[in-house]
Design a protein around this motif. Structure first.
Motif, mmCIF file in Angstrom:
data_model
loop_
_atom_site.group_PDB
_atom_site.id
_atom_site.type_symbol
_atom_site.label_atom_id
_atom_site.label_comp_id
_atom_site.label_asym_id
_atom_site.label_seq_id
_atom_site.Cartn_x
_atom_site.Cartn_y
_atom_site.Cartn_z
ATOM 1 N N THR A 22 1.545 4.196 -3.068
ATOM 2 C CA THR A 22 1.383 5.631 -2.819
ATOM 3 C C THR A 22 2.648 6.398 -3.179
ATOM 4 O OG1 THR A 22 -0.158 5.162 -1.009
ATOM 5 C CG2 THR A 22 0.823 7.361 -1.069
ATOM 6 N N HIS B 69 2.961 6.593 -6.909
ATOM 7 C CA HIS B 69 1.990 7.551 -7.449
ATOM 8 C C HIS B 69 2.467 8.984 -7.279
ATOM 9 C CE1 HIS B 69 -1.638 10.130 -7.324
ATOM 10 N NE2 HIS B 69 -2.041 9.334 -8.307
ATOM 11 N N GLU B 70 3.114 9.270 -6.146
ATOM 12 C CA GLU B 70 3.574 10.628 -5.853
ATOM 13 C C GLU B 70 4.946 10.939 -6.449
ATOM 14 O OE1 GLU B 70 1.768 12.933 -4.514
ATOM 15 O OE2 GLU B 70 0.080 11.554 -4.165
ATOM 16 N N HIS C 160 0.827 -1.211 0.000
ATOM 17 C CA HIS C 160 0.000 0.000 0.000
ATOM 18 C C HIS C 160 0.865 1.266 0.000
ATOM 19 C CE1 HIS C 160 -3.351 2.657 0.848
ATOM 20 N NE2 HIS C 160 -2.696 3.134 1.897
#
Length: 253
Positions: free
Chosen positions: A52, A55-56, A48
């Motif tokens: 993230t 994605h960033e 998870h």
């Protein structure tokens, strides 16, 4: 704040930072399973957090499933280096302010303009009242004169074509020829040319891609009674050495 004065910490942020550190230790990249074992973070949570971070832009996932550091981290690293240099330079300026009891300025000549990038002053010795824009008053300030001395005669002439010298006080020098052909000095002075009652000294800072100067301002009455030049030149030299080690001084956008 938590009980006992300890700060409240965000566990997910701590875990994400631990994953970033673990990835940075593997030059060729590493897998989610290895990161989970390395950090002690449960595998589902690891996946998870990795999604993230990808994605960033702080991590990048390769075709083989390995994770490597992303471009956002490189940007943070570059910013940290620039901010670190700014902090070290500002420390030199603060020491000079305290030693001389004078306001201290750092300025560049960038894209044809005089730009003051940092000022260190105090309630006892505030910065000079910039009632006239430094961009248009280079002829009347030690800052401007020092920066212009780093240009060619043709470049100085171009500057004064764009910003014709004007009388700011009865002591302002406005004769174009004197300004263009003025000889170089290790320390440049402005004695009440910009503001009555105020004197300014400026010394060049070497190592930048464009002219750069360190300057101080103080009551004009102190000029004859105190020796400001030597400490100013020492501080300018120290900043020059920091630039030589770290590279070009970072500038705002």
């Amino acid at each position: 704040m938590a009980r006992g004065g300890e700060p409240t910490l965000i566990t997910s942020v701590q875990r994400a930072l631990r994953l970033l550190e673990a990835v940075s230790e593997q030059p060729s990249g590493t897998t989610a399973k290895h990161l989970s074992r390395r950090t002690g973070i449960a595998l589902p949570t690891t996946y998870h957090l990795l999604r993230t971070l990808v994605h960033e832009g702080y991590l990048e996932k390769l075709d083989d499933g390995a994770f490597i550091i992303g471009e956002q981290v490189a940007g943070l690293h570059s910013a940290a280096q620039g901010q670190g240099l700014r902090s070290r330079v500002r420390s030199v300026m603060t020491q000079l302010r305290d030693e001389l009891n004078a306001a201290v300025y750092l300025a560049h000549y960038r894209d044809g303009e005089v730009v003051v990038t940092d000022i260190v002053d105090s309630p006892r010795m505030p910065r000079v009242d910039t009632w006239a824009d430094f961009k248009q008053a280079a002829h009347a300030t030690a800052i401007g004169k020092c920066l212009l001395s780093g240009l060619s005669r043709a470049e100085r002439a171009d500057h004064f074509d764009r910003y014709p010298p004007a009388d700011l006080t009865p002591r302002t020098i406005t004769r174009i020829r004197d300004l263009i052909e003025s000889p170089e000095h290790p320390v440049v002075a402005d004695t009440e040319e910009y503001s009555l009652g105020t004197a300014c000294l400026a010394a060049p800072v070497l190592g930048a891609d464009s002219p750069m100067t360190l300057a101080i301002s103080f009551p004009a009455r102190k000029l004859a009674a105190a020796s400001f030049e030597a400490p100013l030149r020492v501080a300018a030299g120290e900043i020059s050495r920091k630039l030589a080690v770290a590279g070009e001084f970072p500038t705002a956008g």
